[in-house]
Design an enzyme around this catalytic site. Structure first.
Site, PDB file in Angstrom:
ATOM      1  NE  ARG A 108      45.480  48.066  42.679  1.00 48.57           N
ATOM      2  CZ  ARG A 108      46.417  47.448  42.809  1.00 48.57           C
ATOM      3  NH1 ARG A 108      47.390  47.520  43.447  1.00 48.57           N
ATOM      4  NH2 ARG A 108      46.402  46.177  42.099  1.00 48.57           N
ATOM      5  CE  LYS A 120      48.108  43.514  38.929  1.00 43.87           C
ATOM      6  NZ  LYS A 120      49.281  43.155  39.916  1.00 43.87           N
ATOM      7  CE1 TYR A 147      54.046  47.728  42.127  1.00 48.20           C
ATOM      8  CE2 TYR A 147      51.862  48.669  42.023  1.00 48.20           C
ATOM      9  CZ  TYR A 147      52.880  48.448  42.759  1.00 48.20           C
ATOM     10  OH  TYR A 147      52.786  49.001  43.826  1.00 48.20           O
ATOM     11  CG  HIS A 166      54.378  41.712  39.063  1.00 46.84           C
ATOM     12  ND1 HIS A 166      55.274  41.770  40.435  1.00 46.84           N
ATOM     13  CD2 HIS A 166      53.472  42.690  39.537  1.00 46.84           C
ATOM     14  CE1 HIS A 166      54.613  42.765  41.403  1.00 46.84           C
ATOM     15  NE2 HIS A 166      53.721  43.178  40.739  1.00 46.84           N
ATOM     16  CB  SER A 192      54.567  44.978  50.204  1.00 43.91           C
ATOM     17  OG  SER A 192      55.138  44.818  49.025  1.00 43.91           O
ATOM     18  CB  SER A 226      62.722  30.106  56.828  1.00 42.32           C
ATOM     19  OG  SER A 226      62.048  29.499  55.925  1.00 42.32           O
ATOM     20  CB  ILE A 245      49.816  34.799  43.545  1.00 43.68           C
ATOM     21  CG1 ILE A 245      49.348  33.818  42.408  1.00 43.68           C
ATOM     22  CG2 ILE A 245      49.094  36.146  43.635  1.00 43.68           C
ATOM     23  CD1 ILE A 245      49.570  32.471  42.420  1.00 43.68           C
ATOM     24  CG  ASP A 246      51.264  40.241  41.488  1.00 46.83           C
ATOM     25  OD1 ASP A 246      50.218  39.867  40.666  1.00 46.83           O
ATOM     26  OD2 ASP A 246      50.975  41.562  42.332  1.00 46.83           O
TER      27      ASP A 246
END
Length: 371
Positions: A15, A75, A94, A96, A134, A220, A269-270
């Site tokens: 990207r 990223k 991003y 994270h 997402s 849940s 996982i991020d």
């Protein structure tokens, strides 16, 4: 403002932070746009496309980081990139940070102004800059899981949709948000036997109305989660706590109840992953096996469909980029509380409370940074 867009260097990340169309919008508003040569190659955008949009092509990332007042990426900056950041520079990408103390320390030390896509909020709630990725990751999770289930890739040899006379594969989706909804849509479309777990009764009701009898919903709790994981051929981890580390909902002990060759796809996982046995992987080596269970934990899943992902991302990130560049970061954030929620790091301080809590660091409220 001088805006720089370097080429992404994370493993198999194709990207790019700005499309040629986004570069044209920024230059039309009087800004200088610097693009590292080859940055758009992964989406089919050449240096000439960017030149035609009014951008200036720069040969080396070092020149981008040295000259740009704002860096626009996809990223999180890699170590070599973090070393080039400087105090007062705006980093818009991003981040994270919650599961990444090393990156957090480097950003604090740099004095950078870190605005994270994943914590910018929407006027009606939600996370609009995270949503398109997402959606992509949710849809890709079923493709990736279906491939990993193939015997040649270490899986059980199960076709998710089954065939006449043979039952379809069982898919458990943990989390009914954007990722979970899109994963369930794809799995239902393939004809799989789908169960979605969530803790919010309103989410379960909405999913039940949408999918009707094509997918099951369950509250849940530990018992229901354990039962659904044990029965599944494919488990999608779609849990999100905005800005914070994901909880480990599937423990290593639970792997022992699963059928050998079953697959876990950890879309969280991020944010550290929602399976206890997860660790980040890349598109080069996407899977690993623990206790006979195949794990797919690629931390930049949407990078594999770079063109779709880049254009979807730019649709939501460009308006804020224009506002930051046009008004200056402080005025833009003061004018828009939703954008202000994206401020994670400022002048060495952590301004996102979930990140500070996850890393046990002091928290400076955004309002104080903007004062």
């Amino acid at each position: 403002m001088i805006i720089g867009c370097p080429r992404e260097i994370k493993n198999h990340e194709y990207r790019v932070g700005l499309t040629p169309e986004s570069a044209r919008e920024l230059t039309a508003h009087g800004h200088v746009v610097l693009i590292e040569s080859g940055a758009g190659q992964g989406i089919g955008a050449t240096d000439d496309h960017y030149r035609a949009a009014g951008a200036r092509i720069v040969d080396m990332a070092t020149a981008i980081f040295a000259e740009a007042e704002m860096i626009v990426k996809v990223k999180e900056p890699q170590p070599v990139e973090r070393a080039m950041l400087r105090s007062g520079q705006i980093l818009y990408t991003y981040l994270h940070l919650a599961p990444d103390p090393e990156q957090t320390r480097d950003l604090q030390a740099s004095g950078v102004i870190g605005i994270a896509y994943e914590t910018v909020t929407g006027r009606q709630g939600g996370l609009p800059l995270l949503k398109p990725m997402s959606q992509v990751a949710g849809r890709m999770s079923i493709q990736a899981g279906a491939t990993a289930l193939e015997k040649a890739h270490g899986g059980r040899g199960v076709l998710l949709g089954g065939v006449p006379g043979v039952a379809p594969g069982k898919v458990t989706v943990i989390g009914g948000g954007v990722v979970g909804f899109n994963a369930a849509q794809m799995a239902v479309g393939l004809g799989a036997d789908v169960t979605i777990l969530d803790r919010d009764p309103e989410v379960l009701e909405r999913l039940g109305i949408h999918f009707e009898s094509r997918a099951k919903t369950r509250f849940s709790n530990k018992a229901n989660l354990a039962e659904c994981v044990a029965e599944a051929d494919l488990v999608i981890g779609a849990v999100l706590i905005p800005g914070a580390a994901a909880p480990h909902l599937v423990t290593r002990d639970m792997l022992g109840t699963m059928k050998p060759g079953s697959v876990l796809v950890d879309v969280a996982i991020d944010q550290g992953g929602c399976f206890e046995t997860s660790h980040p992987t890349t598109h080069a080596e996407p899977t690993f096996v623990v206790d006979g269970i195949v794990h797919y934990c690629v931390a930049n899943m949407p990078g594999a469909v770079a063109r779709t992902s880049t254009y979807a991302l730019n649709n939501v990130t460009l308006p804020h980029a224009l506002r930051i560049a046009g008004m200056g970061w402080k005025a833009a954030l003061n004018a828009d509380p939703c954008l202000a929620a994206g401020l994670n790091v400022w002048n060495g301080h952590i301004t996102c409370q979930p990140v500070a809590e996850a890393l046990d660091l002091p928290h400076l409220p955004v309002a104080q940074a903007l004062a």
